[in-house]
Motif scaffolding. Structure first.
Motif, PDB file in Angstrom:
ATOM      1  N   LEU A 459      19.809 -49.271 -35.540  1.00 55.04           N
ATOM      2  CA  LEU A 459      19.796 -50.030 -36.794  1.00 55.04           C
ATOM      3  C   LEU A 459      19.433 -49.147 -37.982  1.00 55.04           C
ATOM      4  O   LEU A 459      20.030 -49.253 -39.063  1.00 55.04           O
ATOM      5  CB  LEU A 459      18.807 -51.189 -36.688  1.00 55.04           C
ATOM      6  N   LYS A 460      18.468 -48.257 -37.781  1.00 56.17           N
ATOM      7  CA  LYS A 460      18.106 -47.343 -38.859  1.00 56.17           C
ATOM      8  C   LYS A 460      19.288 -46.424 -39.190  1.00 56.17           C
ATOM      9  O   LYS A 460      19.570 -46.146 -40.366  1.00 56.17           O
ATOM     10  CB  LYS A 460      16.874 -46.529 -38.460  1.00 56.17           C
ATOM     11  N   TYR A 461      19.966 -45.958 -38.155  1.00 60.67           N
ATOM     12  CA  TYR A 461      21.145 -45.123 -38.364  1.00 60.67           C
ATOM     13  C   TYR A 461      22.232 -45.915 -39.096  1.00 60.67           C
ATOM     14  O   TYR A 461      22.842 -45.407 -40.052  1.00 60.67           O
ATOM     15  CB  TYR A 461      21.676 -44.623 -37.026  1.00 60.67           C
ATOM     16  N   TYR A 462      22.452 -47.134 -38.653  1.00 63.65           N
ATOM     17  CA  TYR A 462      23.502 -47.970 -39.254  1.00 63.65           C
ATOM     18  C   TYR A 462      23.240 -48.188 -40.743  1.00 63.65           C
ATOM     19  O   TYR A 462      24.120 -47.980 -41.587  1.00 63.65           O
ATOM     20  CB  TYR A 462      23.572 -49.301 -38.518  1.00 63.65           C
ATOM     21  N   PHE A 463      22.026 -48.573 -41.086  1.00 63.44           N
ATOM     22  CA  PHE A 463      21.716 -48.809 -42.492  1.00 63.44           C
ATOM     23  C   PHE A 463      21.708 -47.502 -43.294  1.00 63.44           C
ATOM     24  O   PHE A 463      22.008 -47.506 -44.501  1.00 63.44           O
ATOM     25  CB  PHE A 463      20.386 -49.544 -42.635  1.00 63.44           C
ATOM     26  N   ALA A 464      21.380 -46.394 -42.639  1.00 65.54           N
ATOM     27  CA  ALA A 464      21.456 -45.090 -43.323  1.00 65.54           C
ATOM     28  C   ALA A 464      22.899 -44.759 -43.679  1.00 65.54           C
ATOM     29  O   ALA A 464      23.179 -44.250 -44.781  1.00 65.54           O
ATOM     30  CB  ALA A 464      20.857 -44.000 -42.434  1.00 65.54           C
ATOM     31  N   ARG A 465      23.837 -45.034 -42.773  1.00 70.53           N
ATOM     32  CA  ARG A 465      25.262 -44.793 -43.065  1.00 70.53           C
ATOM     33  C   ARG A 465      25.748 -45.713 -44.181  1.00 70.53           C
ATOM     34  O   ARG A 465      26.514 -45.287 -45.059  1.00 70.53           O
ATOM     35  CB  ARG A 465      26.114 -45.010 -41.802  1.00 70.53           C
ATOM     36  N   LEU A 485      15.569 -41.290 -43.272  1.00 74.33           N
ATOM     37  CA  LEU A 485      15.876 -42.690 -42.987  1.00 74.33           C
ATOM     38  C   LEU A 485      15.856 -43.016 -41.497  1.00 74.33           C
ATOM     39  O   LEU A 485      15.470 -44.118 -41.113  1.00 74.33           O
ATOM     40  CB  LEU A 485      17.252 -43.047 -43.569  1.00 74.33           C
ATOM     41  N   VAL A 486      16.268 -42.053 -40.683  1.00 71.08           N
ATOM     42  CA  VAL A 486      16.446 -42.342 -39.252  1.00 71.08           C
ATOM     43  C   VAL A 486      15.329 -41.764 -38.388  1.00 71.08           C
ATOM     44  O   VAL A 486      14.795 -42.450 -37.508  1.00 71.08           O
ATOM     45  CB  VAL A 486      17.811 -41.815 -38.756  1.00 71.08           C
TER      46      VAL A 486
END
Length: 611
Positions: A459-465, A485-486
């Protein structure tokens, strides 16, 4: 086979004007401080049991000391040279100790100085030489012998030289502490040269060296698989022509070691899987002792490296030379924090199987190498992300898909690779949902994407992208790094998954006071965002409008777009919205409709990011 064991003191090993050469079987000099500390501890413990300050320092007196057995070393004579097959760790360390003893003897003006020097160096057939100074180690010993400390630079990827210099520092400090008087120094020199003994195992026939080396490894201190593999492969090549192949091997091994201690074995496992494995059972066969697996009949029928000098030479000069370099490049890029690299994105999600698939897709000297690296890494990222967001991810099934992709994209063209990935993604979604999927982006499944079935790291990766897409396409947009962010954690600098809807009665009322409905809805990704450090617990139970004030003053653009002031202050954001057809707007109430709109907005951005 003839093997001759001989019991030798250090004085007998090094005083015969014989220079030692390292057989290609030998690993790098890998002893570190714990190994040296243990050796010195044992030496001085045994020496201390016998030493007395009133002792007459002479050979007869010291001959009564108990002798200390320092294991065995294995040698093989070939064309007038003595090669060390096993034992260079000990012999190199003993040379470092001798160099320190030489400097102590010089400082104390000991009569033993010259005899110690003779154990370190002398007149070899090619002129003055250090007995253990094979290759560039001559420079290390010369520097330490002349200067009593390191004064030359270490080549960046040479582990042996670094360890030699580091271990000399350990020895230097320890011997200064232990040998504080001329009497004790002279006594220890006698003891060290005459009562410390090793057994020299001489292998008469060079052809017997590979078998002896393997037995030593199986029964003694185990080498790493790649070190045994080196012996199995290069041992087939005549020593007369070995140098070229050995140099290629060592160049790549040292480069991979510069990344990490386990990278060499990781590379070989990835390589053999990439080029030969077709099933899950076969994949498992390379989990452990791959250096043995490749010699089994099944695999040798494919690789043909057993008793096949021509294929070994081809493997070293073509496959190893190309694929080890390729792996080094992609591994370095994955670790580089290059924010436009899909290899880096996959590393954020610990998707190390990307390396297998890149190696599988490329051929030796592949003209499309660069494009294939990017395409394969991009398709893995898309595959993993969309399985997660569609609620179709299962770790076991994903492994099976990777193995299937590995087999199917092997040596294929760019167009074929893309098609194979797209088909596999649809098959995986279809199998998970028990339908016939026709597109990877499906609102039916995405609309239920939730924290309840998505890992926090993802989720952190997804929102970072998502955040980077907005910031990179919106004039004036800036954002935190992916690492921030991640990867960062903790309640000061780390980003956390924030629920926009706090678990309280006011928010529950917006969902008809139905606990099950409310809990399901508040966990959907449309009701989530990233919040840094202490902001998260500080706003945990606040009502939405109080939370929005925090969102509006922080760096994350996705959060700021909830507040009307953002649009007033950033009129050019409308250009970004129009360009991509995205319907951002502010909200004063975060109810079910708001959540659905934000979820839909994420869906549209996801289609753009992972197109």
């Amino acid at each position: 086979m003839t093997i001759n064991p001989q019991r030798n003191s250090i004085m007998q090993i090094f005083s015969i004007n014989k220079q030692y050469y390292l057989d290609f079987y030998q690993r790098d000099y890998q002893w570190k401080k714990p190994h040296v500390d243990k050796l010195l501890e044992d030496l001085f413990y045994r020496f201390g049991l016998e030493y007395k300050p009133e002792l007459d320092v002479n050979p007869e007196a010291v001959s009564k000391f108990d002798w200390y057995y320092l294991n065995a070393y294995v040698t093989n004579d070939f064309e007038g040279k003595t090669f060390i097959v096993d034992g260079q760790q000990r012999l190199n360390t003993l040379t470092l100790i001798l160099i320190k003893l030489y400097h102590l003897a010089k400082n104390y003006k000991s009569a033993r100085m010259d005899v110690v020097k003779e154990q370190i160096m002398g007149a070899g057939l090619m002129g003055p030489t250090f007995w253990m100074g094979h290759g560039n180690r001559q420079d290390v010993f010369k520097d330490l012998f002349n200067n009593a400390q390191q004064t030359v630079e270490i080549p960046g990827d040479n582990i042996s030289i670094k360890n030699l210099f580091d271990n000399y520092k350990t020895i230097d400090k320890a011997l200064d502490m232990q040998l504080g008087t001329l009497h004790k120094l002279d006594t220890f020199i006698f003891y060290f040269l005459t009562r410390v003994e090793l057994v020299n195992i001489q292998i008469q026939d060079t052809k017997d060296v590979p078998m002896v080396f393997e037995v030593i490894n199986d029964r003694g201190e185990r080498l790493k698989p790649y070190e045994v593999l080196k012996g199995k492969l290069l041992g087939q090549i005549d020593k007369d022509e070995l140098d070229h192949y050995y140099d290629i091997w060592q160049k790549h091994i040292h480069a991979l070691q510069s990344i990490g201690e386990n990278e060499v074995d990781e590379f070989f496992r990835f390589y053999f899987r990439a080029k030969y494995v077709d099933t899950r059972n076969e994949w498992r066969e390379f989990d452990g002792e791959y250096h043995k697996a490749i010699y089994e009949e099944k695999w040798n029928n494919k690789m043909r490296l057993k008793h096949n000098v021509a294929n070994v030479k081809k493997f070293v000069t073509e496959d190893l030379d190309y694929f080890a370099n390729l792996y080094f490049k992609i591994r370095k890029e994955a670790l580089s924090a290059n924010e436009s690299s899909y290899l880096y994105y996959n590393d954020l999600n610990d998707l190390d199987r990307q390396y297998v698939l890149v190696l599988s897709a490329c051929k030796v000297n592949d003209p499309d190498e660069k494009a294939k690296i990017r395409l394969v890494a991009q398709m893995i990222d898309k595959h993993f992300t969309l399985l997660q967001l569609n609620g179709a991810y299962d770790s076991n099934k994903f492994t099976e898909s990777i193995i299937e992709l590995n087999k199917n994209i092997r040596n294929k063209s760019l167009e074929e690779i893309k098609t194979i990935f797209e088909q596999q993604l649809l098959e995986d979604i279809s199998a998970a949902k028990q339908i016939t999927a026709t597109a990877p982006f499906d609102w039916t499944y995405f609309s239920n994407a939730s924290k309840q079935n998505l890992p926090d790291r993802f989720l952190k990766y997804y929102f970072a992208r998502i955040e980077h897409f907005i910031a990179e396409n919106y004039v004036g947009g800036t954002c935190e790094s992916y690492d921030a962010l991640v990867r960062k954690t903790g309640w000061v600098n780390g980003y956390q998954i924030e629920h926009v809807l706090a678990n309280n009665a006011d928010n529950l009322a917006l969902f008809e006071n139905k606990d099950d409905v409310f809990n399901a809805e508040r966990n959907k990704i449309g009701a989530l965002l990233l919040l840094k450090g202490k902001d998260n617990p500080a706003s945990q139970n606040e009502v939405y409008l109080a939370k929005r004030k925090i969102y509006a003053t922080r760096l994350i653009i996705w959060n700021k777009t909830l507040a009307p002031d953002f649009y007033h202050r950033n009129s050019n954001f409308k250009d970004f919205m129009n360009k991509f057809g995205l319907e951002f707007k502010s909200y004063d109430v975060y109810d079910k409709d708001t959540l659905s709109e934000r979820q839909r907005l994420l869906f549209e951005i996801t289609k753009l990011v992972w197109a």
